[in-house]
Design an enzyme around this catalytic site. Sequence first.
Site, PDB file in Angstrom:
ATOM      1  N   HIS A 118     -11.201  37.590  22.615  1.00 13.41           N
ATOM      2  CA  HIS A 118     -12.099  37.951  21.509  1.00 13.41           C
ATOM      3  C   HIS A 118     -12.769  39.306  21.673  1.00 13.41           C
ATOM      4  O   HIS A 118     -13.441  39.764  20.752  1.00 13.41           O
ATOM      5  CB  HIS A 118     -13.197  36.895  21.361  1.00 13.41           C
ATOM      6  CG  HIS A 118     -14.234  36.979  22.446  1.00 13.41           C
ATOM      7  ND1 HIS A 118     -14.036  36.496  23.695  1.00 13.41           N
ATOM      8  CD2 HIS A 118     -15.476  37.528  22.450  1.00 13.41           C
ATOM      9  CE1 HIS A 118     -15.109  36.721  24.438  1.00 13.41           C
ATOM     10  NE2 HIS A 118     -15.999  37.355  23.709  1.00 13.41           N
TER      11      HIS A 118
HETATM   12  C1  UD1 Z   1     -20.285  38.735  20.448  1.00 13.00           C
HETATM   13  C2  UD1 Z   1     -20.762  39.707  21.521  1.00 13.00           C
HETATM   14  C3  UD1 Z   1     -19.817  39.676  22.698  1.00 13.00           C
HETATM   15  C4  UD1 Z   1     -19.630  38.265  23.194  1.00 13.00           C
HETATM   16  C5  UD1 Z   1     -19.241  37.325  22.058  1.00 13.00           C
HETATM   17  C6  UD1 Z   1     -19.217  35.904  22.563  1.00 13.00           C
HETATM   18  C7  UD1 Z   1     -21.923  41.700  20.636  1.00 13.00           C
HETATM   19  C8  UD1 Z   1     -21.807  43.153  20.379  1.00 13.00           C
HETATM   20  N1  UD1 Z   1     -20.788  41.084  21.006  1.00 13.00           N
HETATM   21  O1  UD1 Z   1     -19.024  39.178  20.004  1.00 13.00           O
HETATM   22  O2  UD1 Z   1     -20.339  40.463  23.747  1.00 13.00           O
HETATM   23  O3  UD1 Z   1     -18.607  38.271  24.165  1.00 13.00           O
HETATM   24  O4  UD1 Z   1     -20.196  37.434  21.000  1.00 13.00           O
HETATM   25  O5  UD1 Z   1     -18.409  35.086  21.802  1.00 13.00           O
HETATM   26  O6  UD1 Z   1     -22.978  41.138  20.487  1.00 13.00           O
HETATM   27  N2  UD1 Z   1     -17.650  35.102  13.371  1.00 13.00           N
HETATM   28  C9  UD1 Z   1     -17.451  33.971  12.619  1.00 13.00           C
HETATM   29  N3  UD1 Z   1     -18.186  32.872  12.944  1.00 13.00           N
HETATM   30  C10 UD1 Z   1     -19.094  32.843  13.961  1.00 13.00           C
HETATM   31  C11 UD1 Z   1     -19.274  34.019  14.716  1.00 13.00           C
HETATM   32  C12 UD1 Z   1     -18.544  35.132  14.421  1.00 13.00           C
HETATM   33  O7  UD1 Z   1     -16.657  33.937  11.698  1.00 13.00           O
HETATM   34  O8  UD1 Z   1     -19.722  31.802  14.200  1.00 13.00           O
HETATM   35  C13 UD1 Z   1     -16.845  36.310  13.024  1.00 13.00           C
HETATM   36  C14 UD1 Z   1     -17.497  37.142  11.930  1.00 13.00           C
HETATM   37  O9  UD1 Z   1     -16.505  37.661  11.134  1.00 13.00           O
HETATM   38  C15 UD1 Z   1     -18.132  38.270  12.701  1.00 13.00           C
HETATM   39  C16 UD1 Z   1     -17.136  38.445  13.868  1.00 13.00           C
HETATM   40  O10 UD1 Z   1     -16.695  37.129  14.156  1.00 13.00           O
HETATM   41  O11 UD1 Z   1     -18.282  39.430  11.950  1.00 13.00           O
HETATM   42  C17 UD1 Z   1     -17.729  39.058  15.094  1.00 13.00           C
HETATM   43  O12 UD1 Z   1     -18.923  38.373  15.472  1.00 13.00           O
HETATM   44  P1  UD1 Z   1     -20.056  39.154  16.300  1.00 13.00           P
HETATM   45  O13 UD1 Z   1     -21.145  38.228  16.602  1.00 13.00           O
HETATM   46  O14 UD1 Z   1     -20.369  40.435  15.636  1.00 13.00           O
HETATM   47  O15 UD1 Z   1     -19.306  39.555  17.620  1.00 13.00           O
HETATM   48  P2  UD1 Z   1     -18.426  38.699  18.627  1.00 13.00           P
HETATM   49  O16 UD1 Z   1     -17.042  39.255  18.551  1.00 13.00           O
HETATM   50  O17 UD1 Z   1     -18.619  37.258  18.407  1.00 13.00           O
HETATM   51  N1  UDP Z   2     -16.330  28.580  25.238  1.00 13.01           N
HETATM   52  C1  UDP Z   2     -16.462  27.434  24.469  1.00 13.01           C
HETATM   53  N2  UDP Z   2     -15.460  27.138  23.563  1.00 13.01           N
HETATM   54  C2  UDP Z   2     -14.369  27.921  23.413  1.00 13.01           C
HETATM   55  C3  UDP Z   2     -14.254  29.090  24.205  1.00 13.01           C
HETATM   56  C4  UDP Z   2     -15.268  29.393  25.097  1.00 13.01           C
HETATM   57  O1  UDP Z   2     -17.423  26.695  24.602  1.00 13.01           O
HETATM   58  O2  UDP Z   2     -13.517  27.601  22.563  1.00 13.01           O
HETATM   59  C5  UDP Z   2     -17.413  28.893  26.196  1.00 13.01           C
HETATM   60  C6  UDP Z   2     -16.929  29.261  27.566  1.00 13.01           C
HETATM   61  O3  UDP Z   2     -16.677  28.127  28.327  1.00 13.01           O
HETATM   62  C7  UDP Z   2     -18.071  30.102  28.098  1.00 13.01           C
HETATM   63  C8  UDP Z   2     -18.600  30.776  26.868  1.00 13.01           C
HETATM   64  O4  UDP Z   2     -18.073  30.063  25.754  1.00 13.01           O
HETATM   65  O5  UDP Z   2     -19.083  29.304  28.659  1.00 13.01           O
HETATM   66  C9  UDP Z   2     -18.138  32.191  26.903  1.00 13.01           C
HETATM   67  O6  UDP Z   2     -18.263  32.738  25.690  1.00 13.01           O
HETATM   68  P1  UDP Z   2     -17.312  33.890  25.161  1.00 13.01           P
HETATM   69  O7  UDP Z   2     -16.019  33.877  25.877  1.00 13.01           O
HETATM   70  O8  UDP Z   2     -17.330  33.741  23.713  1.00 13.01           O
HETATM   71  O9  UDP Z   2     -18.182  35.195  25.496  1.00 13.01           O
HETATM   72  P2  UDP Z   2     -18.352  36.150  26.770  1.00 13.01           P
HETATM   73  O10 UDP Z   2     -18.635  35.311  27.958  1.00 13.01           O
HETATM   74  O11 UDP Z   2     -17.112  36.966  26.878  1.00 13.01           O
HETATM   75  O12 UDP Z   2     -19.492  37.012  26.369  1.00 13.01           O
END
Ligand code: UD1
Ligand code: UDP
Length: 352
Positions: free
Chosen positions: A202
């Site tokens: 992601h």
């Molecule tokens: C964010 C964090 C990243 C972290 C990740 C964990 C920042 C800059 N990035 O990235 O460091 O690793 O969370 O998962 O804060 N979306 C949905 N549903 C949701 C959430 C997100 O559809 O519940 C989609 C939306 O289109 C959104 C896109 O994902 O615009 C990105 O979400 P965003 O929270 O901006 O960043 P992440 O890629 O989730």
């Molecule tokens: N995780 C989860 N469901 C999933 C994938 C990941 O609960 O389908 C959990 C994972 O075990 C970890 C956390 O989400 O504890 C990590 O989040 P993510 O990989 O989204 O973000 P990052 O750690 O890279 O910021």
Amino acid sequence: MKIITIVGARPQFIKAAAISREIEKYSDIEEIIVHTGQHYDKNMSEIFFEEMKIPRPKYNLGINSLSHGAMTGRMLEKIEEIILDEKPDFVVVFGDTNSTLAGALAAKKLHVKIAHVEAGLRSLNMKMPEEVNRILTDRISDILFCPTDKAVENLNSEGFRNFETRIVKSGDVMQDTAMFYSKFAKKPEFEISEKYILATIHRAENTDVPERLKSIFSAFKEISKTIDIVLPLHPRTKKIIENLGLKTHGIKIVDPVSYLEVVYLLKNANLVMTDSGGVQKEAFFFQKPCVTLRDETEWVELIENGYNLIVGANSQKIISASLEMLNKEIDYSRNLYGGGTAAEKIVKELLK
Ligand code: UD1
Ligand code: UDP
């Protein structure tokens, strides 16, 4: 003592779970959880509160799906209002997301003390939004809770000893969470083969560069000819794959799973392949080899000790690393992340 904890993205619920569980032991600490709303799908947010019994947020700001500036700015404005109303002694922020930076900045401008959990980590790649968020948050925090020796070393080498901050090596709250919830692991409802690789993808550095994403999926397709790949897909990646029309045939793609399900999948996997920060460590906690699909990692101790191979997005490198790690015998006896006592150390330190 009154504490505001700021959460917003999936990994923060998992980190905050450890702190909330610890705070519950103290009748003299009031915790107010503020959810920025950054993650909002049921299985990216609500499911964690429900399943892990994390106290409900008093506020949910509903701010998401915006550009970095708009998201961080709106969060900053709303969190400021809450801090003015609630008058906490501490604001606790986790990790390196936009919610982290917004929470820290709002608190600092109001002269409220900030504790940063998971401080001191560096990828040394300033193009990553996470690197910018964590460096700025560290610089304005009053207590820096470092999960690893390397994190403390990073802060020292950046001159943090000269600032008015407390640097505390607490260990990693994600290990506390993993150890506590391990016994509650839950089998997902979809079918799972006896042997499989658990994968997650992601990070912006992969999803936002079509060549990298194509190369990763081409490797996944090749590997899945010999062993199943189970890929709980982040909504961000799902949307981009659909837009690019990427072929994913052969890969077992499922919706994001809950934490207890991810624990089950980790415990039973033969290998983990990921660009996640948290999942790299969880592979180690559940004694599984890991291949990291990034060009650098903050969790260098996993690489140095042979638990994790970092390969970037090159198809051939990913394929050969998966073969190498699938067949590697590894000794998991090292204690790299504190052994599950981080939250206890953190809360005691906040009370000092
Ligand atoms: C964010 C964090 C990243 C972290 C990740 C964990 C920042 C800059 N990035 O990235 O460091 O690793 O969370 O998962 O804060 N979306 C949905 N549903 C949701 C959430 C997100 O559809 O519940 C989609 C939306 O289109 C959104 C896109 O994902 O615009 C990105 O979400 P965003 O929270 O901006 O960043 P992440 O890629 O989730
Ligand atoms: N995780 C989860 N469901 C999933 C994938 C990941 O609960 O389908 C959990 C994972 O075990 C970890 C956390 O989400 O504890 C990590 O989040 P993510 O990989 O989204 O973000 P990052 O750690 O890279 O910021």
